[in-house]
Design a protein around this motif. Sequence first.
Motif, mmCIF file in Angstrom:
data_model
loop_
_atom_site.group_PDB
_atom_site.id
_atom_site.type_symbol
_atom_site.label_atom_id
_atom_site.label_comp_id
_atom_site.label_asym_id
_atom_site.label_seq_id
_atom_site.Cartn_x
_atom_site.Cartn_y
_atom_site.Cartn_z
ATOM 1 N N SER A 153 0.829 -1.193 0.000
ATOM 2 C CA SER A 153 0.000 0.000 0.000
ATOM 3 C C SER A 153 0.876 1.259 0.000
ATOM 4 N N THR A 159 -4.960 1.841 -1.273
ATOM 5 C CA THR A 159 -5.306 1.647 0.135
ATOM 6 C C THR A 159 -5.557 0.166 0.437
ATOM 7 N N PRO A 160 -5.297 -0.251 1.675
ATOM 8 C CA PRO A 160 -5.586 -1.640 2.055
ATOM 9 C C PRO A 160 -7.058 -2.013 1.841
ATOM 10 N N GLU A 161 -7.940 -1.043 1.963
ATOM 11 C CA GLU A 161 -9.367 -1.313 1.728
ATOM 12 C C GLU A 161 -9.606 -1.694 0.266
ATOM 13 N N GLU A 162 -8.861 -1.073 -0.649
ATOM 14 C CA GLU A 162 -9.010 -1.401 -2.067
ATOM 15 C C GLU A 162 -8.540 -2.821 -2.367
#
Length: 192
Positions: A153, A159-162
């Motif tokens: 990331s 982002t880690p969410e992506e």
Amino acid sequence: MSSQFLDRIAEDVPSLRTAFITAMPDCLLFASWQTKESEVDVEEVAAYFGDLVRSNRQGLKALKTWSSEMQVTIESADSLIILRELNADFVLGTIFERSAPLGMVRLHLKRMVERVTAQLPKVTIAERPRGARILEFLERYAPDPHAILLRISLRTGITPEEFQTPEKLSAEQIVRLEEAACKLLGLKQLNL
């Protein structure tokens, strides 16, 4: 193919302790058979030996000596392990007693390959998104896999969410992801 079919093939082979079929390229167990005395975790073995076959294939291609008839033989103190590519989608793995004569093992393996190959389904593996395959590769091979997503990331700006939905990554993000993965692993390219 059901494991019952593999049971019928394998039970007649002397000195055979374990047989398994690995589905490629994901290295997942497709079918297995083992004697009651065998304590092999066939799912784990199928994954590791699938990776070994994939690495061996890439190494032979780099040497320009690759063949579709590729076979890997491993001799340990108590086992004779033979991995045979059946086609691009399946690998047959066998574990024989070490005391079995190699010539007999090869003869039995040849017969098994013929019988198993005749029963394999025609596989059309759904292509998983490249971003998902890259992330799985990193989780499997990167040092410190528990922190790899944060490191990637930081290097990519993703982002880690992506990473939770890799199928939604843009083409440009996938390029950055792959470049960062190659740098972290010290590879020129990822063979996915």
